[in-house]
Design a protein around this motif. Structure first.
Motif, PDB file in Angstrom:
ATOM      1  N   GLU A 141       0.991  -1.191   0.125  1.00  0.00           N
ATOM      2  CA  GLU A 141      -0.011  -0.104  -0.094  1.00  0.00           C
ATOM      3  C   GLU A 141       0.937   1.413  -0.075  1.00  0.00           C
ATOM      4  OE1 GLU A 141      -2.385  -0.571   3.470  1.00  0.00           O
ATOM      5  OE2 GLU A 141      -0.954  -0.881   4.851  1.00  0.00           O
ATOM      6  N   LYS A 142       0.264   2.149  -0.469  1.00  0.00           N
ATOM      7  CA  LYS A 142       1.073   3.805  -0.573  1.00  0.00           C
ATOM      8  C   LYS A 142       0.530   4.696   0.598  1.00  0.00           C
ATOM      9  CE  LYS A 142       1.998   3.018  -5.528  1.00  0.00           C
ATOM     10  NZ  LYS A 142       1.854   3.378  -6.822  1.00  0.00           N
ATOM     11  N   GLN A 155      -0.667   7.803   0.693  1.00  0.00           N
ATOM     12  CA  GLN A 155      -0.844   9.064  -0.221  1.00  0.00           C
ATOM     13  C   GLN A 155      -2.325   9.823   0.200  1.00  0.00           C
ATOM     14  OE1 GLN A 155      -1.688   7.032  -4.102  1.00  0.00           O
ATOM     15  NE2 GLN A 155       0.496   7.670  -4.649  1.00  0.00           N
ATOM     16  N   HIS A 156      -2.288  11.000   0.037  1.00  0.00           N
ATOM     17  CA  HIS A 156      -3.684  11.787   0.482  1.00  0.00           C
ATOM     18  C   HIS A 156      -3.967  11.469   1.765  1.00  0.00           C
ATOM     19  CE1 HIS A 156      -3.900  12.170  -4.053  1.00  0.00           C
ATOM     20  NE2 HIS A 156      -4.020  10.800  -4.061  1.00  0.00           N
ATOM     21  N   LYS A 157      -2.852  11.740   2.770  1.00  0.00           N
ATOM     22  CA  LYS A 157      -3.141  11.401   4.407  1.00  0.00           C
ATOM     23  C   LYS A 157      -3.670  10.014   4.703  1.00  0.00           C
ATOM     24  CE  LYS A 157      -3.900  16.191   5.158  1.00  0.00           C
ATOM     25  NZ  LYS A 157      -4.787  17.420   5.727  1.00  0.00           N
ATOM     26  N   ALA A 158      -3.396   8.862   3.890  1.00  0.00           N
ATOM     27  CA  ALA A 158      -4.095   7.712   4.049  1.00  0.00           C
ATOM     28  C   ALA A 158      -3.102   6.645   3.400  1.00  0.00           C
ATOM     29  CB  ALA A 158      -5.454   7.631   3.516  1.00  0.00           C
ATOM     30  N   LEU A 159      -3.137   5.401   3.960  1.00  0.00           N
ATOM     31  CA  LEU A 159      -2.515   4.261   3.204  1.00  0.00           C
ATOM     32  C   LEU A 159      -3.604   3.685   2.369  1.00  0.00           C
ATOM     33  CD1 LEU A 159      -0.849   2.637   6.292  1.00  0.00           C
ATOM     34  CD2 LEU A 159       0.463   3.910   4.445  1.00  0.00           C
ATOM     35  N   ILE A 160      -3.218   3.488   1.011  1.00  0.00           N
ATOM     36  CA  ILE A 160      -4.206   3.265   0.106  1.00  0.00           C
ATOM     37  C   ILE A 160      -3.659   2.159  -1.079  1.00  0.00           C
ATOM     38  CG2 ILE A 160      -5.166   5.591   0.154  1.00  0.00           C
ATOM     39  CD1 ILE A 160      -4.090   6.212  -2.656  1.00  0.00           C
ATOM     40  N   SER A 161      -4.423   1.393  -1.412  1.00  0.00           N
ATOM     41  CA  SER A 161      -4.152   0.430  -2.416  1.00  0.00           C
ATOM     42  C   SER A 161      -5.192   0.318  -3.413  1.00  0.00           C
ATOM     43  CB  SER A 161      -3.791  -0.875  -1.803  1.00  0.00           C
ATOM     44  OG  SER A 161      -4.974  -1.463  -0.927  1.00  0.00           O
ATOM     45  N   GLN A 162      -4.941  -0.102  -4.650  1.00  0.00           N
ATOM     46  CA  GLN A 162      -6.040  -0.266  -5.670  1.00  0.00           C
ATOM     47  C   GLN A 162      -6.023  -1.720  -6.243  1.00  0.00           C
ATOM     48  OE1 GLN A 162      -6.269   2.739  -8.627  1.00  0.00           O
ATOM     49  NE2 GLN A 162      -4.741   4.144  -7.582  1.00  0.00           N
ATOM     50  N   VAL A 163      -7.258  -2.149  -6.526  1.00  0.00           N
ATOM     51  CA  VAL A 163      -7.514  -3.540  -6.778  1.00  0.00           C
ATOM     52  C   VAL A 163      -8.782  -3.494  -7.659  1.00  0.00           C
ATOM     53  CG1 VAL A 163      -9.028  -3.980  -4.699  1.00  0.00           C
ATOM     54  CG2 VAL A 163      -7.713  -5.812  -5.720  1.00  0.00           C
ATOM     55  N   ASN A 164      -8.862  -4.456  -8.349  1.00  0.00           N
ATOM     56  CA  ASN A 164     -10.202  -4.802  -9.036  1.00  0.00           C
ATOM     57  C   ASN A 164     -11.132  -5.917  -8.368  1.00  0.00           C
ATOM     58  OD1 ASN A 164      -9.778  -2.819 -11.166  1.00  0.00           O
ATOM     59  ND2 ASN A 164      -8.884  -4.384 -12.470  1.00  0.00           N
ATOM     60  N   ILE A 165     -12.325  -5.460  -8.174  1.00  0.00           N
ATOM     61  CA  ILE A 165     -13.463  -6.360  -7.729  1.00  0.00           C
ATOM     62  C   ILE A 165     -14.308  -6.640  -8.627  1.00  0.00           C
ATOM     63  CG2 ILE A 165     -15.055  -7.131  -5.805  1.00  0.00           C
ATOM     64  CD1 ILE A 165     -13.202  -5.397  -3.809  1.00  0.00           C
ATOM     65  N   GLY A 166     -14.259  -7.962  -9.346  1.00  0.00           N
ATOM     66  CA  GLY A 166     -15.155  -7.918 -10.516  1.00  0.00           C
ATOM     67  C   GLY A 166     -14.612  -6.841 -11.541  1.00  0.00           C
ATOM     68  N   THR A 167     -15.506  -6.184 -12.117  1.00  0.00           N
ATOM     69  CA  THR A 167     -15.274  -5.285 -13.179  1.00  0.00           C
ATOM     70  C   THR A 167     -14.941  -3.942 -12.556  1.00  0.00           C
ATOM     71  OG1 THR A 167     -17.612  -4.929 -13.567  1.00  0.00           O
ATOM     72  CG2 THR A 167     -16.445  -6.487 -14.853  1.00  0.00           C
ATOM     73  N   GLN A 168     -14.855  -3.940 -11.438  1.00  0.00           N
ATOM     74  CA  GLN A 168     -15.114  -2.401 -10.587  1.00  0.00           C
ATOM     75  C   GLN A 168     -13.788  -2.080 -10.088  1.00  0.00           C
ATOM     76  OE1 GLN A 168     -17.148   0.026  -9.855  1.00  0.00           O
ATOM     77  NE2 GLN A 168     -19.073  -0.855 -10.390  1.00  0.00           N
ATOM     78  N   LYS A 169     -13.218  -1.051 -10.413  1.00  0.00           N
ATOM     79  CA  LYS A 169     -11.948  -0.415  -9.740  1.00  0.00           C
ATOM     80  C   LYS A 169     -12.172   0.245  -8.296  1.00  0.00           C
ATOM     81  CE  LYS A 169      -9.561   0.869 -14.239  1.00  0.00           C
ATOM     82  NZ  LYS A 169      -8.941   2.069 -14.887  1.00  0.00           N
ATOM     83  N   VAL A 170     -11.427  -0.456  -7.381  1.00  0.00           N
ATOM     84  CA  VAL A 170     -11.695  -0.031  -5.756  1.00  0.00           C
ATOM     85  C   VAL A 170     -10.491   0.648  -5.237  1.00  0.00           C
ATOM     86  CG1 VAL A 170     -12.424  -1.235  -3.729  1.00  0.00           C
ATOM     87  CG2 VAL A 170     -13.190  -1.833  -5.893  1.00  0.00           C
TER      88      VAL A 170
END
Length: 204
Positions: free
Chosen positions: A38-39, A41-56
């Motif tokens: 996780e990174k 960024q934006h005052k938070a620890l964030i990560s990106q992933v796809n759940i089904g066809t959705q970017k989350v």
């Protein structure tokens, strides 16, 4: 794009406290989805992933609980995320351990992180998932910042798993569907507990 935010306090001293249930759900969800980094960024620890066809985006604000809204608004502004695509996961003293409740909107109910988000977003119209930690007879601050005991963990850990599963259902099927599925489970569990309590009282 969807945003799932778990609320808590940063730092190892808060890692296993009741107030960090939101972080724990995000961590469990990340493990289930195979995320390993996780990174900050934006005052938070964030990560990106796809759940089904959705970017989350999964996020854990690093502002401390009372200022959670700063991170949430920063992420939403950067990624142009609408309030209907936001899910916030928090601890709740008004729910017993082992239960959770999903709602489309509502007040903060005394939860400072939710209050910060509501104030900075300027709306109560976003989905929130409350995970029960129970209310003590006294010492609310000590309770929420206290460590989860081994006995409590036996009840709370399965709820964290359920909450992570519910978050995925929210992404794929929406708020109403996740409410129907998981709020009904809570109702069934509550009714079962009430019946067991009546049986025990009769036995006494």
């Amino acid at each position: 794009m969807k945003l799932i935010v778990g609320l808590g306090n940063p730092g190892v001293e808060y890692a296993q406290t009741r107030h960090n249930i939101g972080f724990m759900v995000i961590n469990k969800l990340a493990v289930d989805l195979g995320l390993t980094s996780e990174k900050n960024q934006h005052k938070a620890l964030i990560s990106q992933v796809n759940i089904g066809t959705q970017k989350v985006i999964l996020a854990k604000p690093q502002t401390f609980m009372n200022l959670s809204g700063q991170a949430v608004v920063a992420i939403m502004n950067w990624y142009k995320i609408a309030t209907e695509d936001l899910l916030v996961i928090v601890d709740d003293m008004d729910l017993p351990p082992g239960t959770m409740r999903i709602r489309k909107n509502g007040s903060a109910g005394g939860q400072k992180g939710l209050q910060s988000i509501i104030e900075l977003l300027g709306t109560k119209e976003f989905t929130r998932m409350r995970v029960g930690i129970g209310r003590p007879e006294y010492g609310a601050v000590g309770h929420v910042l206290g460590k989860i005991s081994e006995e409590e963990a036996k009840i709370i850990d399965p709820t964290i798993q359920n909450a992570a599963e519910a978050a995925r259902v929210w992404v794929l099927e929406g708020t109403q569907m996740v409410m129907n599925k998981y709020n009904q489970k809570n109702k069934t569990k509550k009714n079962k507990a009430e019946l067991e309590s009546k049986d025990n009282s009769l036995a006494e």
